[in-house]
Enzyme design. Structure first.
Site, PDB file in Angstrom:
ATOM      1  CE1 TYR A 284      -4.092  -1.943   0.349  1.00 28.98           C
ATOM      2  CE2 TYR A 284      -2.778  -3.287   1.833  1.00 28.98           C
ATOM      3  CZ  TYR A 284      -3.908  -3.112   1.065  1.00 28.98           C
ATOM      4  OH  TYR A 284      -4.861  -4.110   1.007  1.00 28.98           O
TER       5      TYR A 284
ATOM      6  CB  CYS B  84      -7.424  -3.827  -5.590  1.00 30.69           C
ATOM      7  SG  CYS B  84      -8.950  -4.763  -5.666  1.00 30.69           S
ATOM      8  CG  HIS B  85      -5.708  -9.670  -7.035  1.00 29.42           C
ATOM      9  ND1 HIS B  85      -6.413  -9.140  -8.104  1.00 29.42           N
ATOM     10  CD2 HIS B  85      -4.702 -10.397  -7.566  1.00 29.42           C
ATOM     11  CE1 HIS B  85      -5.845  -9.544  -9.225  1.00 29.42           C
ATOM     12  NE2 HIS B  85      -4.802 -10.310  -8.931  1.00 29.42           N
TER      13      HIS B  85
ATOM     14  CG  ASN C 247     -10.848  -1.896  -7.956  1.00 32.12           C
ATOM     15  OD1 ASN C 247     -11.431  -1.385  -8.909  1.00 32.12           O
ATOM     16  ND2 ASN C 247      -9.907  -2.813  -8.100  1.00 32.12           N
TER      17      ASN C 247
ATOM     18  CD  GLU D  99      -2.206 -12.102 -10.700  1.00 32.86           C
ATOM     19  OE1 GLU D  99      -1.223 -11.449 -10.282  1.00 32.86           O
ATOM     20  OE2 GLU D  99      -3.275 -11.555 -11.005  1.00 32.86           O
TER      21      GLU D  99
END
Length: 180
Positions: free
Chosen positions: A115, A146-147, A138, A173
């Site tokens: 962040y 945003c993850h 979001n 991912e």
């Protein structure tokens, strides 16, 4: 001036059922089942000044955006795609939150930022909490990833879809063969 027409579609995914909402401009909202789809549709319609939400699938450009988004999200959660490339309607992302949410799309697939790093990237290094709020609000989670934003101590932080969903996306991912 006429308010934009909305089209919406529910899609099944390993993350649970998702609601996709689009205008003729592009995808405007992705919602997780726990948010309450009827409430999400009502809020989007009210915010955009739409009196009639319209059909589930939609026609024209809005319907095409839904079809493209549904297909690409399915490919993404299957580990076959790393970018969701559908036109976006950013009407629900304004001001500082909009800046942060736009910056989310610069975070590469399979990586994370804190962040604090995101606050620095938007030129407001002291606005760490405001960045967290921007991520939490979001309107296009997964699409504007945003993850991929985590706490400085390595903790996951929060996620609108729940921490298990955030963990799933990050693990997907990290382990997916980087698709084309």
């Amino acid at each position: 001036m006429n308010a934009p027409a909305l089209a919406h579609r529910n899609v099944a995914s390993p993350l649970g059922e998702l609601l996709l909402v689009a205008t003729a401009t592009g995808l405007v909202r992705v919602a997780f089942n726990g948010e309450g789809f009827a409430a999400v549709l009502d809020t989007v319609a009210r915010t955009l000044g739409v009196e009639d939400v319209g059909g589930r699938e939609g026609a024209g450009a809005a319907g095409q955006h839904l079809e493209t988004a549904a297909r690409q999200l399915a490919e993404y959660v299957a580990g076959e795609r790393c970018d969701i490339e559908v036109p976006l309607d950013r009407s629900l992302s304004r001001g500082f939150r909009g800046q942060v949410q736009a910056q989310l799309q610069t975070i590469p697939y399979g990586t994370t930022v804190t962040y604090r790093q995101l606050a620095e990237a938007v030129g407001r290094p002291a606005a760490v909490r405001a960045v967290g709020t921007a991520c939490a609000t979001n309107p296009l989670p997964i699409v504007m990833p945003c993850h991929r934003v985590v706490r400085s101590d390595g903790g996951l932080g929060g996620y609108l879809g729940g921490l298990e969903t955030k963990r799933f996306l990050l693990e997907l991912e990290a382990t997916a063969a980087h698709p084309a």
